[in-house]
Design a protein around this motif. Sequence first.
Motif, PDB file in Angstrom:
ATOM      1  N   ARG A   1     -25.865   1.073  13.881  1.00 47.97           N
ATOM      2  CA  ARG A   1     -26.824   2.035  14.422  1.00 47.97           C
ATOM      3  C   ARG A   1     -28.108   1.291  14.786  1.00 47.97           C
ATOM      4  O   ARG A   1     -28.517   0.377  14.088  1.00 47.97           O
TER       5      ARG A   1
ATOM      6  N   ARG B   1     -25.021  -2.235   8.840  1.00 42.66           N
ATOM      7  CA  ARG B   1     -23.593  -2.160   8.518  1.00 42.66           C
ATOM      8  C   ARG B   1     -22.830  -1.282   9.496  1.00 42.66           C
ATOM      9  O   ARG B   1     -21.681  -1.566   9.854  1.00 42.66           O
ATOM     10  N   HIS B   2     -23.465  -0.191   9.918  1.00 47.17           N
ATOM     11  CA  HIS B   2     -22.763   0.790  10.755  1.00 47.17           C
ATOM     12  C   HIS B   2     -23.078   0.664  12.246  1.00 47.17           C
ATOM     13  O   HIS B   2     -22.623   1.501  13.042  1.00 47.17           O
TER      14      HIS B   2
ATOM     15  N   ALA C   1     -24.025   6.597   8.448  1.00 45.88           N
ATOM     16  CA  ALA C   1     -22.727   6.409   9.095  1.00 45.88           C
ATOM     17  C   ALA C   1     -22.404   7.529  10.071  1.00 45.88           C
ATOM     18  O   ALA C   1     -21.663   7.311  11.039  1.00 45.88           O
ATOM     19  N   GLU C   2     -22.951   8.706   9.868  1.00 47.07           N
ATOM     20  CA  GLU C   2     -22.637   9.861  10.703  1.00 47.07           C
ATOM     21  C   GLU C   2     -23.707  10.167  11.731  1.00 47.07           C
ATOM     22  O   GLU C   2     -23.631  11.178  12.430  1.00 47.07           O
TER      23      GLU C   2
ATOM     24  N   ASP D   1     -26.257   5.401   2.907  1.00 45.27           N
ATOM     25  CA  ASP D   1     -25.174   4.779   3.662  1.00 45.27           C
ATOM     26  C   ASP D   1     -24.279   5.827   4.314  1.00 45.27           C
ATOM     27  O   ASP D   1     -23.943   5.708   5.501  1.00 45.27           O
ATOM     28  N   ALA D   2     -23.888   6.844   3.552  1.00 42.91           N
ATOM     29  CA  ALA D   2     -23.017   7.885   4.097  1.00 42.91           C
ATOM     30  C   ALA D   2     -23.708   8.676   5.199  1.00 42.91           C
ATOM     31  O   ALA D   2     -23.094   9.028   6.210  1.00 42.91           O
TER      32      ALA D   2
ATOM     33  N   ALA E   1     -28.180  -0.163   5.891  1.00 43.12           N
ATOM     34  CA  ALA E   1     -27.109   0.756   6.286  1.00 43.12           C
ATOM     35  C   ALA E   1     -26.938   0.795   7.797  1.00 43.12           C
ATOM     36  O   ALA E   1     -25.804   0.818   8.306  1.00 43.12           O
TER      37      ALA E   1
END
Length: 247
Positions: A119, A116-117, A82-83, A78-79, A113
């Motif tokens: 992408r 959620r973000h 996000a980037e 997830d982290a 993920a």
Amino acid sequence: MPSSPDSAERAPLRHRRLLVLGANGPTGRRTVDQALERGHEVHALTRHPESLSLERHPDGHPRLRVVAGDATDEAVVDAAVAEADAVVCTIGTAFTRKPVEVYSATARLLVAAMGRHGRRRLVVVTSGGVDTGHPAPRAVDRLSRRIVRDHVGRTVYDDMQRMEDVVTASDLDWTVVRPPGLVDRDGTGYAVAETRIDGPLMARSDLAALLLDQLEDDRFVRRTAAATTPGLRVGVLHMLRHEVLKR
């Protein structure tokens, strides 16, 4: 569609910040290296950051960030997602008779993920061995594929299929890339076609080039791309020993 990792003319990068999973594997290292050459900022996810080595950048690179973690850890994935602007998944595991879940587990975490973000672009590597509906044209290739697919690597290929099922059921801008047998030979340019293509082998450097080309090319968005390095040959025994059994 022939191509080469050394093409002089490239489209402007639409996905500049790239997350590569399996970055310390033989395909992942080449993907990271070539991505840096193309101007991407690369976040390289690996369980063993201390051993990540790049073929042309052994002392590091200003656009490289090595991320320590496991691709089956939800918080890590997830982290990392996000980037990133886009994700290339080159995870792999050794053949085993034990159940394998790393491919499908990683796919589920990535799809969730990325949703959620917000992408969109996901490129994943499975294998031509997943496609059981099109037999190889040569008898020797059919035999070696049967040995690897149905016996040596059955649990791996079964989980690759589950990975494909997860990815292709998502609403992401996905591409599934199916190479044949992979070898550490100099790349001479790949050939690619939808779903299937004749050719028993592919150079890992050509595979890396293909993966990165998908970030700037919409031809295989929401499609499966089968690829090979035309004319590449190694002996069956060499392939079994060095690429299948890793000896």
